[in-house]
Scaffold this active site. Structure first.
Site, short mmCIF file in Angstrom:
data_model
loop_
_atom_site.label_atom_id
_atom_site.label_comp_id
_atom_site.label_asym_id
_atom_site.label_seq_id
_atom_site.Cartn_x
_atom_site.Cartn_y
_atom_site.Cartn_z
N ARG A 242 0.63 -1.25 0.04
CA ARG A 242 0.05 -0.09 -0.02
C ARG A 242 0.95 1.16 -0.04
O ARG A 242 1.74 1.27 0.73
CB ARG A 242 -0.99 0.10 1.10
N GLU A 271 -2.50 7.70 -5.92
CA GLU A 271 -2.66 6.85 -7.16
C GLU A 271 -3.95 7.65 -7.71
O GLU A 271 -5.16 7.85 -6.88
CB GLU A 271 -3.16 5.43 -6.68
N HIS A 289 -0.08 -0.38 -10.08
CA HIS A 289 -0.81 -1.06 -9.10
C HIS A 289 -1.44 -2.34 -9.73
O HIS A 289 -2.84 -2.39 -9.92
CB HIS A 289 -1.86 -0.25 -8.60
N GLY A 291 -0.56 -5.85 -9.39
CA GLY A 291 -0.36 -6.80 -8.71
C GLY A 291 -0.89 -8.10 -8.96
O GLY A 291 -0.38 -9.32 -9.07
N SER A 292 -2.32 -8.04 -9.08
CA SER A 292 -3.32 -9.30 -9.53
C SER A 292 -3.47 -9.11 -11.00
O SER A 292 -4.52 -9.90 -11.44
CB SER A 292 -4.43 -9.05 -8.66
#
Length: 324
Positions: A242, A271, A289, A291-292
């Site tokens: 985060r 962000e 952002h 990551g997934s």
């Protein structure tokens, strides 16, 4: 809309397989071409008398927004593991259940953390910039040298699911892994890592440090000048957790001064508009952002969110409920 199917609205368009399931099993408006904000999401929910909201960080539900959730809503299902965008306690106090999507994104986030470690240590941003400018000359033997990560010491701050997955991967590079956590894990969850109770004691021993803990008021800005100064000079810093964990003024100064040789970030405070000073740093490798962000993981996240909706509709226990 059919009265026999559960009514949902979603704040973002979801992967193809998830959208196909929504079309087969649920009543829902067409997927939004752009992410909906909270107000737009609530308008759709009011118009359709939605029983469940599928949300991401684009549609935060906190503060006064909680009182505006339409009365038809029984479940807020976030398509994420993080909960920064939800006031879970307040939502649940209205009798509305909350679910998230843990576990399914662990491996992808750990993969990205390793990408950031490698990219920061091996100066990927600088090499890419040089090639895109045309390359044009041979590099000297002592020019633009990075850090070999094998046999280095990696410090993991926060040894939850993702931290553990990073520790497993680090073993493949022959790294020594230390971790700082509120408490020591069972040995089978440590994956060869060593618990260090004091963060202050761990930092000087780590050539590479990686954050894997949630953002909260308690952890806001924990990575400050004092934190970074305890690392050996020339260390690598990685944050795939985060943005609010980091004091960005301190991070920028550490990267400028050489206290940090490089950093790999998937997150930042503001962000999606990073501090322009970050983007000027040649020794920063940054991703937006993501990551997934693989087909497999985003699909599994969406499916788990829908599984929770289906369980709610059938009066079964949620698969991944979030408690206040």
């Amino acid at each position: 809309m059919s009265l026999s199917r559960t009514r949902i609205v979603r704040s973002v368009r979801l992967p193809e397989a998830v959208e196909a399931r929504i079309a087969r099993e649920f009543d829902a408006p067409s997927p939004p071409p752009e992410p909906l904000n909270t107000a737009a999401l609530f308008r759709q929910a009011e118009e359709t008398q939605a029983e469940a909201l599928l949300v991401t960080h684009h549609a935060a539900i906190k503060g006064d927004d909680v009182s505006r959730i339409p009365s038809s809503v029984r479940l807020v299902a976030t398509v994420s593991v993080g909960l920064d965008h939800l006031d879970v306690k307040a939502i649940r106090s209205r009798g509305i259940a909350v679910s998230n999507t843990p576990d399914v994104l662990t491996e992808c986030n750990a993969d990205l953390a390793l990408l950031l470690i490698l990219a920061a240590a091996r100066r990927a941003a600088e090499y890419t910039a040089l090639v895109r400018k045309g390359w044009g000359r041979d590099l000297a033997m002592d020019e633009m040298l990075g850090m070999r990560i094998s046999n280095k010491t990696l410090g993991i701050v926060g040894m939850g699911r993702i931290g553990q997955a990073v520790a497993r991967r680090a073993r493949g590079f022959g790294m020594t892994v230390l971790y700082n956590n509120r408490r020591r894990l069972a040995s089978e969850l440590e994956h060869g890592a060593t618990w260090v109770e004091s963060l202050e004691d761990m930092l000087p021993r780590c050539q590479i440090i990686s954050l894997h803990l949630p953002g909260s008021d308690d952890t806001d800005g924990m990575v400050d000048q004092a934190f970074l100064s305890r690392l050996p000079r020339g260390a690598i810093f990685v944050n795939a957790a985060r943005g609010r964990l980091v004091n960005e003024d301190a991070l920028i100064e550490a990267l400028r001064s050489g206290q940090l040789a490089g950093a790999g970030l998937d997150v930042c405070r503001n962000e999606p508009n990073p501090d322009p000073r970050l983007l000027e740093l040649p020794n920063l490798f940054m991703t937006p952002h993501v990551g997934s962000a693989t087909v497999e993981t985003r699909t599994e996240m969406g499916m788990l969110a829908l599984d929770n909706v289906a369980a709610m509709a059938a009066d079964r226990p949620l698969l991944s409920p979030v408690e206040a």
